[in-house]
Design a protein around this motif. Structure first.
Motif, mmCIF file in Angstrom:
data_model
loop_
_atom_site.group_PDB
_atom_site.id
_atom_site.type_symbol
_atom_site.label_atom_id
_atom_site.label_comp_id
_atom_site.label_asym_id
_atom_site.label_seq_id
_atom_site.Cartn_x
_atom_site.Cartn_y
_atom_site.Cartn_z
ATOM 1 N N UNK A 9 0.814 -1.212 0.000
ATOM 2 C CA UNK A 9 0.000 0.000 0.000
ATOM 3 C C UNK A 9 0.849 1.265 0.000
ATOM 4 N N UNK A 10 2.161 1.117 -0.199
ATOM 5 C CA UNK A 10 3.042 2.278 -0.250
ATOM 6 C C UNK A 10 4.019 2.073 -1.399
ATOM 7 N N UNK A 11 4.319 3.162 -2.129
ATOM 8 C CA UNK A 11 5.235 3.001 -3.251
ATOM 9 C C UNK A 11 6.045 4.261 -3.501
ATOM 10 N N UNK A 68 -2.186 4.498 -5.484
ATOM 11 C CA UNK A 68 -3.267 5.338 -5.993
ATOM 12 C C UNK A 68 -4.632 4.826 -5.521
ATOM 13 N N UNK A 69 -5.415 5.732 -5.006
ATOM 14 C CA UNK A 69 -6.752 5.360 -4.550
ATOM 15 C C UNK A 69 -6.784 4.611 -3.235
ATOM 16 N N UNK A 96 -4.678 -9.488 -13.813
ATOM 17 C CA UNK A 96 -4.345 -10.406 -14.910
ATOM 18 C C UNK A 96 -2.966 -11.037 -14.718
ATOM 19 N N UNK A 97 -1.964 -10.219 -14.336
ATOM 20 C CA UNK A 97 -0.612 -10.796 -14.239
ATOM 21 C C UNK A 97 -0.205 -11.128 -12.803
ATOM 22 N N UNK A 98 -1.080 -10.823 -11.842
ATOM 23 C CA UNK A 98 -0.794 -11.209 -10.455
ATOM 24 C C UNK A 98 0.356 -10.458 -9.827
ATOM 25 N N UNK A 99 0.477 -9.174 -10.133
ATOM 26 C CA UNK A 99 1.498 -8.326 -9.500
ATOM 27 C C UNK A 99 0.743 -7.238 -8.737
ATOM 28 N N UNK A 100 1.179 -6.906 -7.496
ATOM 29 C CA UNK A 100 0.450 -5.883 -6.748
ATOM 30 C C UNK A 100 0.327 -4.582 -7.535
ATOM 31 N N UNK A 101 -0.806 -3.911 -7.344
ATOM 32 C CA UNK A 101 -1.086 -2.708 -8.123
ATOM 33 C C UNK A 101 -0.022 -1.634 -7.927
#
Lengths: 853, 159
Positions: A188-190, A204-205, B50-55
């Motif tokens: 949840x952090x980037x 985001x969001x 779709x690719x299973x990577x965290x957003x």
């Protein structure tokens, strides 16, 4: 205690390298970085981005060292020590290099130290002073971020319920982002954008609201991340620290309280790194839980019920009133018929003196510390008691090659152990398996997650054994013997019954059989289940079949801060023989009366055989999984004394309410789940007229029977008990296991599990504002599919009905759940979820319907 | 879902080529970009599934690579090369010409969502400078008249 585990470990000889560090010859295992080697021998190299529990990235360049024959300065956190290297950590060139790095870092740094909460404990501030950069050659305007909503020049951006980000102060060491992803497995952090506008931000969001988020603030080397409980409240140099422990988890995370004496107030909590327990990470419950102590809702004075209303009285009056009622009961019945229930989050001294009071003053064995579990066994050597008593060590997780977590939602119950398993997952890559009746987030580190049908726990374990037998990885004669004891006795039947895949079970069985060092931990699903004895019997069989405990550890983990201590001190109706012996010696008497646990006591209260009850720190009305049963029982009592920090549903029913001091308000020792006894020191004076539990017990006991309850004699008793090895021998025989099934009545088809929210524990944390900022009310957690099927959206009010009660709760859609299981947190007084439960049920079931507007 | 089944199938086919899931982020965008013309939060979420990577990993990479547009663009993306060869042959005046003709500034999109105008680095057509790439097509050896014709043709084009 870990002796048994440590035996037969071959000493592996690791190749080493020897090199020169500031003139001294240093030998370290191959693969050690120069920075680590320097730390080991006590040479300090400054860093910003390095963290002992994270992989190095060399982002900040602060840890420059000079290496002979290397043309440039090297970053020591990325440089493996090599044979014959000659390293200087404090030469002129190194100092010059670090100074240049600082100058770069300070290019866009706002230097707003006077208003920055990090001031006084800031790495950047300290190193800048140390390296003497007093001027800046950068003549241009500094790059500035500014949050739109802010009217000042500060960039205060709220990125989570408790975290505020100032992007201008950030030096982009990426420690927070790395810790979040690597150590906590949270996304949840980037770090976004690039170049001059690179910035840390929440996804985001979304917002940063994971159960470990407080650590991100603690590891920030500057004031970029600050938490709202500490911001603008006090300067760090005005506070003093007191070493203490977390009161909300069973690992006993080491913490420091930051307090100010004149205000008699705690301002924050940070971790006090103890690598054998917590690696320096603490969960948010541990970090913000202290606010319970500061709460304005704390009980200040004793209360007595007069004409149906509780009114404030003095301690003398309250104690005299208790003595009078006690003598009334004694005279009218002819004997003392009083029970006692105490919270396992209290310290050893309180637990022991309470037990001494119940056993010597009230002369009864009506005592228990487990006020929130249904239908517990009375005898300590039941299969549950046996497995519960087995030793467990957190540090042993690190080098286990097979880790199985059975029936534990780790993040909610044992956050520390989850992070430990995660660390193993990152570094040694053991085989990790998770088995639960519903799918959990902590299974993200698992190779395979097994989700069995709720209520078939023992069959699921049986299925592992049968899979082992089919795979021929266990002793053949044992296998023949084992099969005689279990129903169902074929893998096909067992796996069909518990809904697991045969091939996957075989993989697990093979791993357990072939593993060299196994950690098998069992959690609350088993402890809270009415069928805990059958499930643990199945686990004991499995242990015997695979010879698991001879090559690792298997145990049911303790849940509360001092559950293990309560067991060791015999706060049970019928403690094991050596403990009983010790108690007899110390008390010089021991009651003959029948032992009764929580359920037994309640049943006897209903039969009017127990007239009075002392409850200390427990809140059975809220937490026992059959609210109606407890309510009816407590209503029958002639006399109820309750000690707690706050007014609760249980105190409302009481004739006398005594204000209890919190764990930060007196010195106390606690035994963690490993059986290690640790001390928490007093940080502040008790709120109002509240007193520590052992003092309250002493006042009452001395008034009633004039016994000696002085601290010294209690401590001696505690010491004697803790010295006893309480591990119960594992059974030699296989135990009979017959799968128990419960009928699902058509209408009430959804199994519910009562959980602790990821930011709450028990009934106290509701009083911590910061924790409420994460979650402030109960919810009904369900899978996405189930919500879609019932046409429910996030936050829709839903009626949850069981056979006995109903509640209306907002929907929360879970990313991890994938079956029709529902989860409800038990931590909120306004939503008494335990009212949905019946104590004689193994799995509580409900039906749900949408509330129409 | 914004992504079509066809796009999802393409992304999945690309994703299996990589030993690490994260590596599929850029190829996945290319597919999404071809279909939608930009990438944004909603797309990150879908790609993540779709690719299973965290957003967050997808969003981080997306903001790093500036050439993936984050906002919807017009039907025709006019990419004017502004590197040395084209600049010597008058690309600056071409940009001004386009700005005036379309009544937008560089980097903007017309109100009817037909045209977006951006300047790009060298597209390797130096011998035929100045040039504009419209979506995937090159238009070379341009001058004001040719540009006007190009825009008018695009405006008149019906599909």
């Amino acid at each position: 205690m870990s002796e048994a585990v440590k035996k037969d470990q071959p000493k592996v000889s690791v190749p080493t390298v020897t090199f020169s560090l500031d003139g001294q010859s240093v030998t370290v295992p191959k693969g050690t970085t120069v920075l680590q080697a320097a730390k080991d021998v006590g040479i300090h190299i400054p860093t910003f981005c390095w963290h002992p529990q994270l992989k190095s990235v060399g982002a900040c360049r602060m840890c420059y060292v000079e290496v002979e024959k290397m043309p440039k300065l090297m970053v020591s956190c990325m440089l493996d020590a090599m044979d014959g290297m000659v390293v200087q950590t404090d030469s002129d060139q190194v100092r010059q290099g670090r100074k240049a790095v600082l100058e770069f870092i300070l290019l866009n740094h706002p230097l707003d130290c006077p208003t920055c909460d990090k001031g006084g404990e800031c790495d950047l501030q300290n190193l800048t002073f140390k390296h003497g950069v007093d001027d800046n050659r950068f003549d241009f305007k500094k790059a500035r971020f500014k949050e739109e909503s802010m009217t000042t020049t500060f960039d205060d951006k709220k990125i989570g319920p408790e975290i505020v980000l100032n992007r201008n102060r950030c030096i982009l060491c990426y420690k927070c982002v790395r810790a979040n992803k690597e150590a906590f497995g949270e996304y949840d952090l980037g770090a976004f954008e690039r170049g001059n506008i690179t910035q840390i931000d929440a996804v985001p969001g979304g917002e940063v609201c994971n159960p470990f988020s407080g650590n991100l603030v603690e590891i920030c080397p500057v004031g970029a991340l600050t938490n709202s409980d500490w911001r603008y409240k006090i300067r760090v140099w005005l506070t003093k620290t007191t070493p203490s422990l977390c009161n909300f988890n069973s690992s006993g995370s080491n913490i420091d309280f930051y307090k100010e004496d004149h205000q008699n107030k705690i301002f924050r909590v940070t971790s006090r790194t103890n690598d054998s327990i917590d690696d320096g990470w603490i969960s948010d419950i541990t970090r913000y839980g202290y606010q319970v102590i500061n709460s304005a809702d704390r009980l200040q004075k004793p209360l007595i019920k007069k004409d149906g209303k509780q009114v404030e009285v003095s301690w003398d009056e309250a104690i005299n009133f208790i003595a009078k009622k006690y003598n009334d009961i004694k005279e009218s019945v002819g004997r003392v018929c009083i029970g006692g229930l105490i919270s396992p989050s209290l310290d050893n001294r309180s637990l022991y003196s309470f037990s001494k009071m119940i056993r010597t003053v009230c002369k009864s064995n009506n005592i228990d510390f487990r006020g929130d579990y249904r239908m517990l066994p009375n005898n300590p050597d039941s299969p549950f008691g046996v497995l519960r008593s087995q030793p467990f060590s957190i540090a042993e997780i690190d080098d286990s090659d097979v880790i199985v977590s059975f029936g534990s939602d780790l993040i909610h119950e044992h956050p520390n152990e989850y992070l430990r398993i995660r660390k193993a997952f990152n570094y040694t890559q053991p085989k990790i398996y998770s088995m639960m009746p519903y799918s959990v987030k902590s299974a993200d580190v698992a190779n395979i997650e097994y989700v069995y049908t709720p209520g078939t726990d023992e069959t699921a374990i049986n299925a592992i054994c049968l899979a082992g037998i089919e795979e021929n990885v266990v002793d053949a004669s044992m296998a023949t013997e084992y099969i005689k004891h279990v129903v169902p006795s074929t893998l096909k039947d067992a796996s069909a019954l518990c809904g697991l895949d045969e091939a996957e079970l075989k993989i697990l069985a093979r791993s357990i059989a072939e593993g060299k060092k196994i950690t098998f931990l069992v959690g609350e699903i088993v402890t809270r289940s009415k069928a805990r004895d059958i499930i643990t019997a199945a686990l004991l069989n499995m242990n015997k079949l695979f010879g698991l405990s001879s090559k690792g550890q298997i145990s049911i983990l303790a849940r509360y801060a001092n559950s293990k201590g309560a067991e060791k001190l015999g706060i049970l109706p019928d403690p094991i023989a050596p403990i009983k012996e010790a108690l007899k010696n110390d008390f010089e008497e021991y009651p003959e009366s029948e032992p009764r646990n929580t359920d037994g006591m309640m049943a006897h209260i209903r039969k009017e055989e127990i007239k009075g009850l002392f409850i200390v720190g427990s809140n059975p009305m809220m937490l026992y999984p059959d609210k109606e049963f407890i309510k009816e029982s407590l209503d029958k009592l002639d006399f109820l004394v309750v000690c707690d920090l706050f007014e609760t549903e249980t105190t409302e029913a009481a004739d006398v309410v005594l204000p209890l001091a919190g764990w930060a308000e007196y010195d106390g020792d606690y035994v963690n789940l490993e059986g290690v006894c640790q001390s928490a020191k007093q940080a502040v004076k008790p709120a109002g007229e509240s007193k520590a539990a052992y003092e309250i017990v002493r006042l009452i006991a001395e008034k009633l029977e004039h016994k000696t309850f002085d601290v010294e004699s209690i401590d001696k008793g505690v010491e004697a008990c803790l010295a006893i090895d309480t591990t119960i021998k594992l059974p030699n025989e296989f135990l009979d296991i017959k799968a128990e099934s419960e009928d699902v009545t058509g209408e009430f088809s959804h199994p519910i599990f009562i959980i602790d929210d990821a930011h709450h524990c028990g009934h106290l944390t509701e009083k911590a504002p910061s924790l409420n900022n994460f979650t402030a009310e109960a919810y009904l957690m369900m899978s996405e599919e189930l919500a879609a099927k019932n046409n429910m959206q996030e936050n829709d009010p839903v009626r949850v009905e069981s056979e006995v009660s109903k509640l209306i709760l907002p929907v929360k859609i879970s990313e991890s759940l994938d079956s029709d299981v529902l989860l409800i947190p038990r931590n909120f007084q306004s939503s008494p979820v335990t009212s949905l439960c019946m104590r004689k049920r193994r799995i509580d079931r409900v039906k749900i319907s949408k509330v129409d507007e | 879902m914004i992504l079509t089944e066809d796009s999802i199938a393409k992304i999945k086919a690309k994703a299996v080529r990589y030993p690490r899931k994260k590596s599929a982020i850029l190829p996945a965008w290319t597919v999404a970009y071809r279909q939608i013309g930009h990438v944004d939060e909603a797309i990150y979420k879908e790609i993540s599934k779709v690719i299973g990577v965290p957003m967050v990993e997808i969003a981080e990479a997306a903001t790093f690579y500036t050439m993936f547009p984050k906002k919807p663009r017009g039907k025709y993306l006019l990419q004017v090369c502004n590197n040395i060869s084209c600049a010597l042959r008058g690309s600056d005046s071409m940009i001004t010409h386009l700005e005036n003709k379309l009544d937008i500034k560089l980097g903007e999109t017309t109100d009817d969502n037909q045209f977006s105008l951006i300047a790009v680095e060298c597209l390797g057509a130096c011998a035929t400078a100045p040039m504009v790439q419209v979506n995937m097509e090159y238009h070379e050896n341009l001058d004001a008249t040719k540009l006007d014709k190009l825009i008018d043709d695009l405006k008149a084009k019906k599909d």
